[in-house]
Design a protein around this motif. Structure first.
Motif, PDB file in Angstrom:
ATOM      1  N   ARG A  63       6.179  16.343 -10.777  1.00  0.00           N
ATOM      2  CA  ARG A  63       7.449  16.066 -11.371  1.00  0.00           C
ATOM      3  C   ARG A  63       7.430  14.708 -12.075  1.00  0.00           C
ATOM      4  N   VAL A  64       8.275  14.713 -13.186  1.00  0.00           N
ATOM      5  CA  VAL A  64       8.271  13.437 -14.066  1.00  0.00           C
ATOM      6  C   VAL A  64       9.663  13.071 -14.336  1.00  0.00           C
ATOM      7  N   ARG A  65       9.792  11.781 -14.151  1.00  0.00           N
ATOM      8  CA  ARG A  65      11.420  11.410 -14.036  1.00  0.00           C
ATOM      9  C   ARG A  65      11.385   9.726 -14.458  1.00  0.00           C
ATOM     10  N   VAL A  66      12.400   9.387 -15.439  1.00  0.00           N
ATOM     11  CA  VAL A  66      12.701   8.033 -15.805  1.00  0.00           C
ATOM     12  C   VAL A  66      13.730   7.550 -14.731  1.00  0.00           C
ATOM     13  N   SER A  67      13.525   6.255 -14.321  1.00  0.00           N
ATOM     14  CA  SER A  67      14.277   5.566 -13.340  1.00  0.00           C
ATOM     15  C   SER A  67      15.285   4.925 -14.106  1.00  0.00           C
ATOM     16  N   PRO A  68      16.571   4.618 -13.350  1.00  0.00           N
ATOM     17  CA  PRO A  68      17.694   3.915 -14.241  1.00  0.00           C
ATOM     18  C   PRO A  68      17.212   2.785 -14.723  1.00  0.00           C
ATOM     19  N   ASP A  69      16.041   1.830 -14.295  1.00  0.00           N
ATOM     20  CA  ASP A  69      15.954   0.793 -14.947  1.00  0.00           C
ATOM     21  C   ASP A  69      14.688   1.015 -15.852  1.00  0.00           C
ATOM     22  N   GLY A  70      14.397   2.067 -16.253  1.00  0.00           N
ATOM     23  CA  GLY A  70      13.547   2.476 -17.398  1.00  0.00           C
ATOM     24  C   GLY A  70      12.171   2.536 -17.044  1.00  0.00           C
ATOM     25  N   PHE A  71      11.763   2.754 -15.918  1.00  0.00           N
ATOM     26  CA  PHE A  71      10.338   3.134 -15.660  1.00  0.00           C
ATOM     27  C   PHE A  71       9.907   4.546 -15.737  1.00  0.00           C
ATOM     28  N   LEU A  72       8.642   4.704 -15.836  1.00  0.00           N
ATOM     29  CA  LEU A  72       8.452   6.355 -15.706  1.00  0.00           C
ATOM     30  C   LEU A  72       7.713   6.503 -14.323  1.00  0.00           C
ATOM     31  N   TYR A  73       8.051   7.383 -13.631  1.00  0.00           N
ATOM     32  CA  TYR A  73       7.607   7.949 -12.601  1.00  0.00           C
ATOM     33  C   TYR A  73       6.976   9.125 -12.534  1.00  0.00           C
ATOM     34  N   ALA A  74       5.980   9.786 -12.109  1.00  0.00           N
ATOM     35  CA  ALA A  74       5.461  11.223 -12.170  1.00  0.00           C
ATOM     36  C   ALA A  74       4.848  11.310 -10.511  1.00  0.00           C
ATOM     37  N   SER A  75       4.825  12.503 -10.011  1.00  0.00           N
ATOM     38  CA  SER A  75       4.345  12.688  -8.812  1.00  0.00           C
ATOM     39  C   SER A  75       2.995  13.703  -9.063  1.00  0.00           C
ATOM     40  N   LEU A  76       2.013  13.495  -8.116  1.00  0.00           N
ATOM     41  CA  LEU A  76       0.878  14.354  -8.223  1.00  0.00           C
ATOM     42  C   LEU A  76       0.476  14.795  -6.764  1.00  0.00           C
ATOM     43  N   GLY A  77       0.024  16.203  -6.687  1.00  0.00           N
ATOM     44  CA  GLY A  77      -0.485  16.595  -5.679  1.00  0.00           C
ATOM     45  C   GLY A  77      -1.798  16.029  -5.175  1.00  0.00           C
ATOM     46  N   ASP A  78      -2.279  16.440  -3.896  1.00  0.00           N
ATOM     47  CA  ASP A  78      -3.548  16.110  -3.716  1.00  0.00           C
ATOM     48  C   ASP A  78      -4.742  16.903  -4.063  1.00  0.00           C
ATOM     49  N   ALA A  79      -4.419  17.808  -5.048  1.00  0.00           N
ATOM     50  CA  ALA A  79      -5.327  18.809  -5.939  1.00  0.00           C
ATOM     51  C   ALA A  79      -6.531  19.354  -4.660  1.00  0.00           C
ATOM     52  N   THR A  80      -5.883  19.726  -3.470  1.00  0.00           N
ATOM     53  CA  THR A  80      -6.663  20.279  -2.372  1.00  0.00           C
ATOM     54  C   THR A  80      -7.548  19.636  -1.911  1.00  0.00           C
ATOM     55  N   ALA A  81      -7.636  17.932  -2.074  1.00  0.00           N
ATOM     56  CA  ALA A  81      -8.574  17.053  -1.534  1.00  0.00           C
ATOM     57  C   ALA A  81      -7.851  16.159  -0.573  1.00  0.00           C
ATOM     58  N   ALA A  82      -7.316  16.925   0.579  1.00  0.00           N
ATOM     59  CA  ALA A  82      -6.566  16.116   1.524  1.00  0.00           C
ATOM     60  C   ALA A  82      -6.713  14.621   1.816  1.00  0.00           C
ATOM     61  N   GLY A  83      -7.890  14.570   2.189  1.00  0.00           N
ATOM     62  CA  GLY A  83      -8.463  13.229   2.505  1.00  0.00           C
ATOM     63  C   GLY A  83      -8.260  12.239   1.547  1.00  0.00           C
ATOM     64  N   GLY A  84      -8.232  12.585   0.214  1.00  0.00           N
ATOM     65  CA  GLY A  84      -8.128  11.645  -0.749  1.00  0.00           C
ATOM     66  C   GLY A  84      -6.609  11.026  -1.020  1.00  0.00           C
ATOM     67  N   ALA A  85      -5.672  11.675  -0.376  1.00  0.00           N
ATOM     68  CA  ALA A  85      -4.283  11.303  -0.372  1.00  0.00           C
ATOM     69  C   ALA A  85      -4.150   9.696   0.206  1.00  0.00           C
ATOM     70  N   GLN A  86      -5.103   9.415   1.245  1.00  0.00           N
ATOM     71  CA  GLN A  86      -5.245   8.095   1.935  1.00  0.00           C
ATOM     72  C   GLN A  86      -5.823   7.076   1.198  1.00  0.00           C
ATOM     73  N   ASP A  87      -6.425   7.641   0.256  1.00  0.00           N
ATOM     74  CA  ASP A  87      -7.220   6.385  -0.741  1.00  0.00           C
ATOM     75  C   ASP A  87      -6.458   5.956  -2.103  1.00  0.00           C
ATOM     76  N   VAL A  88      -6.232   5.056  -1.944  1.00  0.00           N
ATOM     77  CA  VAL A  88      -5.444   4.370  -3.174  1.00  0.00           C
ATOM     78  C   VAL A  88      -6.236   4.459  -4.463  1.00  0.00           C
ATOM     79  N   ALA A  89      -7.306   4.556  -4.466  1.00  0.00           N
ATOM     80  CA  ALA A  89      -8.354   4.537  -5.728  1.00  0.00           C
ATOM     81  C   ALA A  89      -8.469   6.099  -6.229  1.00  0.00           C
ATOM     82  N   TYR A  90      -8.175   7.044  -5.076  1.00  0.00           N
ATOM     83  CA  TYR A  90      -8.033   8.404  -5.698  1.00  0.00           C
ATOM     84  C   TYR A  90      -6.763   8.578  -6.040  1.00  0.00           C
TER      85      TYR A  90
END
Length: 351
Positions: free
Chosen positions: A145-172
């Motif tokens: 999902r993609v959204r622009v915030s009221p203060d003008g930043f761009l936000y986007a979400s991304l799923g774990d791409a079926t690599a569940a353990g990577g969700a806890q790794d900020v580098a992934y």
């Protein structure tokens, strides 16, 4: 247009005891003949820009339902849950025609996702600017999902791409919500140095919305088989996946943010997009969360007391099959996109 009248009754789960009330709406089919529409954006003229997962963009006339395809789409990896996904318009879209699109790239053995900016001119996409590339991808759990915030930043979400353990790794970068400047650069005050990551520990967040007034970011997220989540997203927050889920406590996990509500503890509704309703067409709903679900085919309304969800109302209950997306028109009416394969855009107005 084909019109259907639906009488609606309040149904409450174990998250509140709000008083029952009727909430009649009129549901009309604005247009049909779509294939897995994923995201809708309301344009300045009131028409809808709609992404279809197989790799198309359509402009839909909000008066007649007439569709016109947008040319210039990039090559999209369309398989299972991958394809042309989230989109958002730039705050200055009326003048610059700029939009943001998340789409799947590569093929099964080299799957990825990409977030890009384009210029829409004369019913054609032009001048692609890649903002985030080589994002993790798979057949499933792509988000995005993609959204622009009221203060003008761009936000986007991304799923774990079926690599569940990577969700806890900020580098992934799978299982994350990102925050960028609209030119693709990384804001200096992001929580992790030189990283687009705003929050982590996500499984498959498919909805993003900013609350009017305070600009707080909220999200919806698919659980694996139970406990689909409604979350309030905070800077640097850890949303637990795959170690914790739903409203369960998670002792010892730093920066853990439990869900504000789950739907529900024993089942999944396959939760999808959400908005904060702001219009005049349904004044009793102003400031409430509205979200849609795929498995149950429901449109929900949530009562809020600050950050606390006190109750919910089911407004549509599987009358139209799977519901993927929701958008609010300039007049406060609502648009819903179905996700059944042979799909339609529904228009909701007061009865």
């Amino acid at each position: 247009m084909r019109v259907m009248f639906t009488a609606l009754v309040l149904l409450l789960a174990g998250i509140g005891t709000a008083a029952a009330q009727s909430a009649p709406i009129k549901v009309a089919t604005l247009t049909d003949g779509l294939e897995h529409p994923w995201s809708m954006a309301v344009m300045p003229d009131g028409h809808l820009l709609v992404s279809e997962r197989p790799g198309r963009l359509q402009i839909i006339d909000a008066r007649t339902g007439q569709k016109r395809a947008v040319a210039g789409m990039p090559k999209v990896r369309a398989e299972s849950e991958a394809g042309a996904l989230g989109l958002a318009l730039d705050p200055d879209f009326a003048g610059n025609g700029r939009l943001y699109l998340c789409y799947s790239t590569g093929w099964t053995l080299s799957a990825g996702n990409r977030l890009s900016a384009f210029t829409l001119q004369d019913f054609s996409l032009r001048d692609e600017q890649v903002l985030l590339d080589d994002l993790p991808g798979a057949k499933w759990h792509n988000g995005c999902r993609v959204r622009v915030s009221p203060d003008g930043f761009l936000y986007a979400s991304l799923g774990d791409a079926t690599a569940a353990g990577g969700a806890q790794d900020v580098a992934y970068l799978g299982g994350k919500i990102f925050r960028l400047n609209r030119d693709g650069s990384i804001p200096a005050d992001n929580p992790f140095p030189n990283s687009p990551v705003w929050s982590f520990g996500h499984r498959n967040p498919q909805g993003l919305a900013f609350r009017p007034g305070d600009g707080a970011l909220w999200s919806t997220e698919h659980g694996p088989d139970t406990q689909d989540e409604v979350n309030r997203i905070v800077k640097g927050g850890n949303y637990g996946w795959p170690l914790c889920r739903g409203t369960d406590p998670c002792p010892g996990l730093a920066d853990y943010q439990p869900a504000k509500a789950e739907f529900d503890h024993a089942n999944t509704i396959a939760i999808s997009d959400l908005i904060f309703y702001q219009g005049d067409a349904f004044p009793d709903w102003r400031g409430d969360i509205l979200f849609v679900a795929l498995k149950t085919g429901r449109l929900y309304r949530l009562d809020l007391d600050g950050d606390r969800i006190t109750g919910h109302q089911i407004l549509i209950d599987d009358d139209f099959g799977r519901l993927r997306d929701i958008a609010e028109g300039a007049d406060g009416s609502l648009y819903l996109a179905t996700d059944n394969g042979e799909d339609q855009i529904l228009h909701l107005t007061p009865r």
